[in-house]
Each structure stands twice: as C-alpha cells, then as structure tokens.
Design an enzyme around this catalytic site. Structure first.
Site, PDB file in Angstrom:
ATOM      1  N   THR A 123     -10.639  37.392 106.906  1.00 18.46           N
ATOM      2  CA  THR A 123      -9.649  37.987 107.806  1.00 18.46           C
ATOM      3  C   THR A 123     -10.040  37.705 109.253  1.00 18.46           C
ATOM      4  O   THR A 123      -9.179  37.712 110.140  1.00 18.46           O
ATOM      5  CB  THR A 123      -9.521  39.517 107.589  1.00 18.46           C
ATOM      6  OG1 THR A 123     -10.836  40.075 107.491  1.00 18.46           O
ATOM      7  CG2 THR A 123      -8.734  39.822 106.331  1.00 18.46           C
ATOM      8  N   LYS A 150     -19.395  37.217 111.097  1.00 19.04           N
ATOM      9  CA  LYS A 150     -19.089  37.777 109.781  1.00 19.04           C
ATOM     10  C   LYS A 150     -20.412  38.193 109.162  1.00 19.04           C
ATOM     11  O   LYS A 150     -21.483  37.891 109.714  1.00 19.04           O
ATOM     12  CB  LYS A 150     -18.387  36.758 108.887  1.00 19.04           C
ATOM     13  CG  LYS A 150     -19.102  35.406 108.816  1.00 19.04           C
ATOM     14  CD  LYS A 150     -18.304  34.366 108.049  1.00 19.04           C
ATOM     15  CE  LYS A 150     -17.180  33.736 108.850  1.00 19.04           C
ATOM     16  NZ  LYS A 150     -15.844  34.115 108.433  1.00 19.04           N
ATOM     17  N   ARG A 151     -20.374  38.847 107.999  1.00 18.61           N
ATOM     18  CA  ARG A 151     -21.629  39.199 107.360  1.00 18.61           C
ATOM     19  C   ARG A 151     -22.468  37.952 107.092  1.00 18.61           C
ATOM     20  O   ARG A 151     -21.922  36.855 106.883  1.00 18.61           O
ATOM     21  CB  ARG A 151     -21.343  39.941 106.045  1.00 18.61           C
ATOM     22  CG  ARG A 151     -20.993  41.396 106.259  1.00 18.61           C
ATOM     23  CD  ARG A 151     -22.122  42.179 106.876  1.00 18.61           C
ATOM     24  NE  ARG A 151     -23.173  42.423 105.927  1.00 18.61           N
ATOM     25  CZ  ARG A 151     -23.375  43.579 105.310  1.00 18.61           C
ATOM     26  NH1 ARG A 151     -22.601  44.620 105.582  1.00 18.61           N
ATOM     27  NH2 ARG A 151     -24.350  43.723 104.453  1.00 18.61           N
ATOM     28  N   LYS A 196      -7.829  36.781 112.792  1.00 17.22           N
ATOM     29  CA  LYS A 196      -7.992  37.416 114.108  1.00 17.22           C
ATOM     30  C   LYS A 196      -8.227  36.356 115.182  1.00 17.22           C
ATOM     31  O   LYS A 196      -7.660  36.416 116.275  1.00 17.22           O
ATOM     32  CB  LYS A 196      -9.173  38.399 114.088  1.00 17.22           C
ATOM     33  CG  LYS A 196      -8.934  39.599 113.193  1.00 17.22           C
ATOM     34  CD  LYS A 196     -10.216  40.369 112.875  1.00 17.22           C
ATOM     35  CE  LYS A 196      -9.974  41.259 111.661  1.00 17.22           C
ATOM     36  NZ  LYS A 196     -11.224  41.697 111.014  1.00 17.22           N
ATOM     37  N   LYS A 245     -21.350  32.028 103.068  1.00 13.91           N
ATOM     38  CA  LYS A 245     -20.611  31.890 104.329  1.00 13.91           C
ATOM     39  C   LYS A 245     -21.200  30.783 105.211  1.00 13.91           C
ATOM     40  O   LYS A 245     -20.638  30.400 106.215  1.00 13.91           O
ATOM     41  CB  LYS A 245     -20.589  33.223 105.067  1.00 13.91           C
ATOM     42  CG  LYS A 245     -19.803  34.314 104.309  1.00 13.91           C
ATOM     43  CD  LYS A 245     -19.769  35.621 105.065  1.00 13.91           C
ATOM     44  CE  LYS A 245     -19.174  36.768 104.265  1.00 13.91           C
ATOM     45  NZ  LYS A 245     -17.695  36.774 104.277  1.00 13.91           N
ATOM     46  N   HIS A 258     -11.370  41.584  95.343  1.00 19.67           N
ATOM     47  CA  HIS A 258     -11.737  40.980  96.621  1.00 19.67           C
ATOM     48  C   HIS A 258     -12.851  39.949  96.521  1.00 19.67           C
ATOM     49  O   HIS A 258     -13.357  39.493  97.550  1.00 19.67           O
ATOM     50  CB  HIS A 258     -12.193  42.044  97.618  1.00 19.67           C
ATOM     51  CG  HIS A 258     -11.123  42.995  98.018  1.00 19.67           C
ATOM     52  ND1 HIS A 258     -10.335  42.818  99.122  1.00 19.67           N
ATOM     53  CD2 HIS A 258     -10.694  44.128  97.438  1.00 19.67           C
ATOM     54  CE1 HIS A 258      -9.483  43.812  99.217  1.00 19.67           C
ATOM     55  NE2 HIS A 258      -9.676  44.631  98.201  1.00 19.67           N
TER      56      HIS A 258
HETATM   57  C1  26W Z   1     -20.856  46.654  94.873  1.00 17.46           C
HETATM   58  C2  26W Z   1     -21.273  45.785  95.990  1.00 17.46           C
HETATM   59  C3  26W Z   1     -20.107  45.156  96.662  1.00 17.46           C
HETATM   60  C4  26W Z   1     -19.725  45.611  97.908  1.00 17.46           C
HETATM   61  C5  26W Z   1     -18.618  45.068  98.529  1.00 17.46           C
HETATM   62  C6  26W Z   1     -19.388  44.168  96.045  1.00 17.46           C
HETATM   63  C7  26W Z   1     -18.295  43.636  96.655  1.00 17.46           C
HETATM   64  C8  26W Z   1     -17.901  44.083  97.890  1.00 17.46           C
HETATM   65  C9  26W Z   1     -16.657  43.536  98.545  1.00 17.46           C
HETATM   66  C10 26W Z   1     -15.634  43.172  97.514  1.00 17.46           C
HETATM   67  C11 26W Z   1     -16.975  42.405  99.451  1.00 17.46           C
HETATM   68  C12 26W Z   1     -15.881  42.107 100.426  1.00 17.46           C
HETATM   69  O1  26W Z   1     -15.806  42.716 101.472  1.00 17.46           O
HETATM   70  N1  26W Z   1     -15.025  41.131 100.111  1.00 17.46           N
HETATM   71  C13 26W Z   1     -14.164  40.570 101.139  1.00 17.46           C
HETATM   72  O2  26W Z   1     -12.900  41.172 101.122  1.00 17.46           O
HETATM   73  C14 26W Z   1     -12.105  40.713 102.200  1.00 17.46           C
HETATM   74  C15 26W Z   1     -10.826  41.504 102.181  1.00 17.46           C
HETATM   75  O3  26W Z   1     -10.055  41.165 101.085  1.00 17.46           O
HETATM   76  C16 26W Z   1     -11.868  39.219 102.080  1.00 17.46           C
HETATM   77  O4  26W Z   1     -11.139  38.797 103.204  1.00 17.46           O
HETATM   78  C17 26W Z   1     -13.202  38.486 102.012  1.00 17.46           C
HETATM   79  O5  26W Z   1     -12.978  37.125 101.769  1.00 17.46           O
HETATM   80  C18 26W Z   1     -14.052  39.074 100.910  1.00 17.46           C
HETATM   81  O6  26W Z   1     -15.349  38.496 100.937  1.00 17.46           O
END
Ligand code: 26W
Length: 812
Positions: free
Chosen positions: A649, A541-542, A653, A547, A353
């Site tokens: 995503t 979004k976050r 929406k 971003k 992701h």
């Molecule tokens: C370990 C710390 C950590 C925590 C969460 C590293 C990475 C993440 C996730 C991979 C971050 C995340 O939410 N990624 C998002 O995933 C969505 C679903 O696929 C995508 O639509 C977003 O673009 C992507 O940033």
C-alpha cells in the site's frame, strides 16, 4: 466560525480545564484543549449516528482486526470536519506553531505495518462514505516498539503511548463483557438434547474504549471499539486477614492485564505464543458478545443475524469468530447445530493478506484444547463435518483431505477454519487473489469457487494526499477543481495537463519545497546534509527478506564502487532513504539494518562519493514519519520477490504523491502498471511465474551469479573483507544466506535487471520534462487506489451494506 470565536473558545477551554491563561499554556495543554473543543461537536454527531443506525436497522459491518495503525488523528479529524484551516490559522494567530501543537499527539501505533494501516484507512473510508461500519480491536497498553538506532543497531524501546491521556477514547465501563478462559466442559442430556457446561474457567473482564471515526464532510461518526483486559472486581474479597491472599490477587490481576498489554511485533511470521492466542480469543469473544447484545435490541430472530450484521476478519488472526459464534448461538442462545452453522456461514467473511508459509497460523491442538475447551469441541465437529463432506461430495479430492483438514498433525489450521466458516474469501490484489486460487488455496477454490473474490487494497486519499501534501492538493485543485476530493477517480482529469509546461513547473515546485522540508528535518535530526536537487529514492516498509532492502543496498554499494573506480563518473545526485523496523527476533533483518547504517556511514563521510550519494536510515519508521517522507519522494522502491508481496500500500501512497515506481511485477504494482502504462513505471526482474518455476524445478544457483557478475562480486566481497565493519564476522551471515543458503529471495538473480532499471531511472530523471509528465500521469491514475473505491467494492460485493445519511444536528 471565525478565528476570533475559536480563539475565545480555546481561551475558555484552557481556563476551565487547566486553570491556565493563553499566555501560560504549554503546547500540550493547547493540544488537549483543541481535542476537548472538537470532542464536543464530535460527540453529538457520534450519538446521532449510532441512533440513526439503530432506528433504520441498518446492516453493519464489523471489521475485526488485531491491528489498527491509526497514527495521529488530530489533523485527519480536523480535515474531515472541515476545520483544519481554521484551527491552523487560529493557532498561528495565537502565537503557536500548529505543527508543533499537533505533534503533541502520540501516534497510536497499534499495528505492525500494511495490514494494520489498511484497517485504519478502511475506517476512514467507511465513515466518509456514510457506511455503517465498526472497528473491533485491542487497546494494547504498548503499541509497536519504538526503534532507536545505536551504533547502527536497532534497539527496541516500549511504546508507552497511553502515558498522557489518549484524548480520543471514551471508556465504556457499562458495556464491559466477561470473557472466559480455560476450565473444563461437562456434558449432560436434558430432554433428549446434549448440553455443554463450561466450568472452573478464568474470568476476564473486557472493557471497551471507543474511539470516534469522523467521516469527511458528512455527519457520520462511526466507532472503533478497542478492548482492554481487566480483572473482575468481584473475584477478590478483602475478607482474609492473611496477607498472601492479597498477593495472590495482585498476581492474578497482573496475569489478566497481560492479555492486552502489548502488540506482538511480528509481521508475516507466526510464533505459537500462548499469550497471542489469548489476545485473539479475547478480541473475538468480547466483540461477538457485544454485537449480539446490540442485535438483540432490534428484537429480530437470530436466524436474521446475517441481514443485520457482517463480520469481516482481517487475516486469520480473529478466525476464532467461527467457533465462538457457534458457541454463543448453541450454548447461550440454544440453537441447534445446523441452524447455528447456517447463520455463522452467512455472517463471517475472511480476507487473506499473505501467502508466505511461515506466516500461516497453525495453533497446537493442545493449546486450543486447554485454553478454550468448548471451542475445541466445536472446531472438532466443524472439522469432522467438513472432512466427511469432502469424502462424499468430492471423491476426486479424497487424497487431499489430510491437507485440507482444519485439524491435522496435532495442529489447528486457522486459514482452513476461516475458509470453511466464511461466505467470502478475498485476496488484496489481482495477482495475489489468482495465486490463492491457483496455488495456495487451490483445493479450497475447487470446493468453494463462489466464495473467492478480489478486493485490491487502497489508501485514504484524504490523509495521504490532502492532509500530508496540501500544496500538491492545491495545485491539483487549481487545475481540475475540487471534485476529485469526493470522487478520487476524477484525478484522471489531470491527464491533459501531463505535458503542460506550466503545470509541470507547478508540480516540480511543490516537490522541491517538500524536499527542502524533508532535508531540514534530516539536517536537524541526523546532521546529514542532503542535496535538495537529488533524486529522493525511498524504501520505507517493514524490514523483511522478501521486501529486499538488500537488493536496493547492493545497488547503492555498486554505485559507491563505481564512484571510487571513476572519480569523474557523471551521476545524478541521489539520496537513498530507508525506514524500516525489524521484528526483534528476526536476526537477518537486524543485520540488514546494521549494514544499511554501516554503508551510510561510509558513503556520507567519503569526501567525493558523498557529493553524489547520501544514504539515510530514518529511525523509528511510523505513520507520522511516513507522512513526512512521502511528499518528498521521487522514486518509490517496491522491489519484493515477485509473488511474495500480497499487495503493498506504500506503493499507492507514493504514487499518489507523484513518485515513480521502480518495482517488480508483484502485488498491486501489476495494477499500477496496467493503469499508467509500461512507459510510466520502471519494472524489472523475475515474474511470479518464473519464481514458482525456479522453486519447483529447484534449479536456481545463486553462486553462478556471484561467480559470473564481477559487479556483484565486488559488492558482496565488501561485506566480508571488513570494509564496512572492523568486526570480520559482522556481515558474514548475510553473505552466507546468499551463497550457501542459495538466496531464498533471488537478490542475485534480479541484481542485473535492477541495476539496469536504476540506470533508466537516472536517464529519465535527467529529462525533467519527461519525468514530470510521468509523475503527473501517476498522480492522475492514483485515484483508483483510494480506499473509497476498495470499500465501495466490499460494501456492494461482500457486505451488502448501504450508505445511511446522518441528519444535520442543530446546535444552539
Ligand atoms: C501471525 C503473525 C503475522 C502477523 C501479521 C502474520 C501475518 C501478518 C500480516 C498478514 C502481514 C501483513 O501485514 N501483510 C500485508 O498486508 C497488506 C495489506 O493487505 C499488504 O498490502 C501487504 O502486501 C502484506 O504484506
């Protein structure tokens, strides 16, 4: 059922559960009574669904995820059960406000952002497509923190979501599983075979709490299993007269319960925290053990595991499934290495992701060794075999072995482990998958080309259109019928209506009504009056550098400057809405929140400028808040630095609710443009290839843009001349990150293009009919982004699972 019958049922429930009459009942008691009545019918189908899967020996997917961002379930459950209107009407007739009653449910915020919400949408689609799917997650006692804004600063408060009972879960104490941490491993030779004995470990009890996942208008009820860490009761005996044993026990108990205590608030940033690693193994071990227990009831040889079970891991967070499955097969089930590996490799699939290097997990070898001594040996062996294979079979890659190894420089690289141990590796949008193949994972793509595939993300249109925007859904259904609800691609039937004046008016009215609702919410909570005819420009979004909320804000400040320079400036009124949580340790992101609030304060109180522009930072952005904002949005801000947003995503929406996108060619924006055509989206800025070129050549000079663009200078100087703050150091870090750290995310580089795109937005909006036409075209193509499409692709191309029809239950 009629309103009268349901009223009677609810009255009875209130009496039997709370000893209350309808007249004395609180909204909370009413909410709980509703859940209790719903659960009676859900439970019957739930049991039948699980029995049918076992009887048919259906292959099942287990979606392992550290995050499930469910939000509220009451409305989506009622909707899927076909009871939403009945319940709303009944509540109204009983003198309750349905919305108020539904808001008694606390959001289940067991996720950070995109990755967690995707998991929740996938569960809805799996059940709605009658697919045998299971979610495996953690029942965090505290979900993602609640955000308060105090003096413009983010303050984090604990999210005590279990304070009242969680109505949807069922504790399954009988299905508890032991998970072992630490200890030592002793090897012995028995009958010429090496045996591994794990000793002196700490036992943790994993107790499952099951949440039913109700399918849309079918009888399917799947399960989300959330694990909670508890201490084993037999680990302490009250035989000692010495009190300190008791205190030791309490300490021990607390240390164990910590494992499922809270969700780490990190989004896209890896921190090597030991407790986080414990959480990951806790999920993995409990989940896999419960899968094997269930599989064994089918009396099939383990060699057939992959014909019955597929484990999809949501990013690398659960990638210990690879060595843990090996451990269970070898140590517990007594299989040989090769046999166990063949099974593991056919059972596990991995979704990536993110390509941000700071998000990639690499755990210190020592940590893994201490916490999971047996897994460490297995990972070591997997690594040895993999590196040897590279050496012999891929001579051209020899100099890449240290870069590709699972263990290197005293760290375990989780994505390498996941890729080596999976039969499928997928990205979440076309561009993202290509970046994985061509860059980030290139050598792995050379070795395992057949494993790589793309599955563009999606969202459940049931929640994100039907449920959050029923008025729009009605207008759509009046034009094209209701088939689109089951077959969202049929939304393209709206295309012939795009230029239809009366249809445009119907769409415009819905949007305006939704704006009025949002405006009244904002008035109530923030005492800010927004113009319900303004362009509602939404960035939710976050909060993260990539971003680029800052880019949006620079445009806002630029408009503010223009208004002040020219009091007669003709501007289409705009409401800029931001919603974002920052990771508590992410200083820059928190500064941006403060800056947004400072700019909002200034603009909203400026006698002239506030007539044209309003800026609102909505606190505590969450699933429920998104549901309020999205139906009212005109413009969707998807302006990440190209190549950085894997998919997005929120873009889907907002599009589905008729907002137009202003965005970079990043993530799924590329596919949105492909569908709607260049004239129905506002794209701007560097492409991902240009970003890569800049980075490789090292020739970006942010300072040049500051020096050469007067508008940009006028914006940025306001950050450091105390215009937005009395404190002269407040925003200097932002300023420095742009000028002295050379603007990692190309905000200055894209500012001019972005401003131009925003001017286009305004011009187009003034041509209302053009705008509405584009809006309708966006809605029409949004069916492609239903998670039903995504899940169908996963089911057919990765999981090889088939729909299983659940029969009709006759209830007497
Ligand atoms: C370990 C710390 C950590 C925590 C969460 C590293 C990475 C993440 C996730 C991979 C971050 C995340 O939410 N990624 C998002 O995933 C969505 C679903 O696929 C995508 O639509 C977003 O673009 C992507 O940033």
């Amino acid at each position: 059922m009629t309103v009268e019958q349901l009223s009677q049922m609810l009255r009875e429930k209130l009496t039997s559960s709370f000893g209350k009459s309808l007249e004395d009942a609180t909204t909370k008691e009413m909410f709980q009574s509703i859940c209790l009545t719903m659960k009676e019918s859900i439970n019957a189908n739930w049991r039948m669904t699980q029995e049918t899967y076992d009887e048919n020996e259906s292959k099942q997917v287990y979606y392992f995820s550290m995050e499930f961002l469910l939000g509220r379930l009451i409305e989506s459950n009622l909707l899927n059960m076909g009871l939403l209107d009945l319940y709303k009407d009944t509540l109204t007739s009983l003198g309750f406000d349905p919305e108020e009653v539904f808001r008694e449910e606390h959001d289940a915020g067991l996720g950070n952002g995109g990755l967690g919400r995707l998991a929740a949408c996938f569960l809805d689609s799996l059940a709605s497509l009658q697919l045998p799917g299971y979610g495996m997650g953690i029942r965090y006692k505290y979900g993602l923190f609640q955000q308060k804004v105090v003096n413009g600063y983010q303050v984090e408060l604990p999210d005590n979501w279990l304070k009242d009972e969680y109505m949807w879960e069922t504790k399954r104490g009988d299905k508890a599983i032991e998970v072992r941490f630490g200890g030592t491993v002793e090897t012995t030779m028995e009958n010429g075979h090496l045996h591994f004995h794990h000793q002196d470990y700490e036992r943790v009890l994993a107790v499952p709490y099951d949440v039913p996942i109700v399918g849309y208008d079918n009888n399917t009820v799947n399960t989300l299993r959330l694990w909670s860490a508890e201490s084993t009761t037999n680990s302490f005996h009250f035989h000692s007269s010495r009190g300190h044993d008791y205190y030791h026990y309490l300490d021990y108990k607390r240390s164990i319960e910590k494992i499922s205590e809270f969700l780490y608030p990190d989004d896209s940033y890896y921190e090597g925290k030991i407790l986080r690693l414990k959480q990951q193994y806790f999920l993995v071990s409990a989940g896999l053990q419960s899968i094997l227990q269930r599989f064994k009831k089918r009396n099939k040889p383990l060699a057939q595991l992959s014909e019955h079970v597929v484990v999809q891991i949501n990013d690398t967070h659960p990638s210990l499934v690879v060595p843990e499955l090996m451990r269970l097969l070898i140590d517990e089930e007594k299989l040989g290495w090769d046999e166990a590996w063949a099974i593991t490799e056919k059972t596990v699939a991995y979704t990536n992701h993110t390509t941000l290097s700071e998000a990639l997990e690499k755990w210190p070898e020592e940590m893994i060794k201490t916490l999971f001594p047996r897994l460490y040996l297995i990972i070591h062996e997997i690594n040895e075999r993999f590196c040897k294979m590279l050496w012999y079979d891929y001579p051209k890659l020899r100099e890449k072995i240290s870069e590709m190894a699972i263990i290197s420089y005293e760290h375990v690289h989780m994505s390498h482990l996941a890729m080596v141990g999976s039969f499928s590796i997928n990205g979440v949008a076309k561009l993202h998958t290509n970046i994985l193949k061509d860059r980030v994972m290139k050598p792995f793509y050379t070795v395992f080309p057949e494993r790589f595939n793309n599955k563009t993300n999606g969202i459940t249109h049931r929640r994100w259109l039907l449920n959050v925007n029923p008025e729009l859904a009605n207008v759509i259904s009046e034009a094209i019928g209701t088939n689109w609800i089951r077959t969202p691609n049929e939304l393209t039937k709206l295309l012939p209506f795009a230029e239809d004046a009366s249809f445009q008016q119907a769409i415009a009215k819905v949007k305006h009504d939704n704006k009025l609702k949002l405006a009244s919410f904002i008035k109530r909570h923030y005492d800010i009056t927004i113009d319900d005819h303004s362009i509602v420009d939404v960035h939710i979004k976050r909060l993260h550098g990539y971003k680029r909320q800052l880019l949006n804000l620079f445009h806002v400040i630029h408009l503010y400057n223009r208004c002040i320079e020219d009091p007669y400036l003709e501007l289409t009124p705009r409401t800029f809405i931001f919603g974002a949580k920052a990771a508590p340790g992410y200083f820059f992101a928190k500064q941006v929140i403060k800056l947004i609030n400072a700019v909002a304060e200034k603009i909203n109180h400026h006698p002239q400028v506030s007539k044209k522009i309003k800026v609102v930072f909505l606190e505590n952005y969450s699933v429920s808040l998104a549901e309020r904002i999205i139906p009212a949005a005109d413009l969707s801000e998807q302006i990440s630095t190209a190549s950085k947003e894997a998919s997005g995503t929120g873009n889907m929406k907002l599009m589905m609710n008729g907002a137009l996108t202003i965005g970079t060619l990043d993530g799924a924006n590329v596919e949105i443009r492909e569908l709607v055509g260049d004239e129905n989206i506002f794209t701007f800025g560097l492409t991902s290839d240009e970003v890569f070129r800049y980075q490789q050549a090292g020739e970006y000079r942010a300072r040049d843009y500051y020096n050469n663009d007067r508008r940009l200078r006028n914006v940025m100087d306001l950050l450091v001349n105390q215009h937005f703050s009395d404190d002269d150091v407040e925003f200097k870090d932002i300023f420095y990150s742009l000028l002295y750290n050379n603007d990692e995310y190309f905000v200055l580089r894209d500012f001019d293009n972005y401003t131009e795109a925003q001017n286009n937005v305004q011009e187009t909006y003034q041509q209302q009919s053009d705008w509405l036409q584009k809006s309708i075209i966006n809605i029409a193509y949004s069916g492609n982004f239903s998670s039903d499409r995504t899940i169908q692709e996963y089911a057919e191309e990765i999981w090889q699972i088939k729909p299983t029809k659940i029969g009709n239950l006759i209830i007497n």
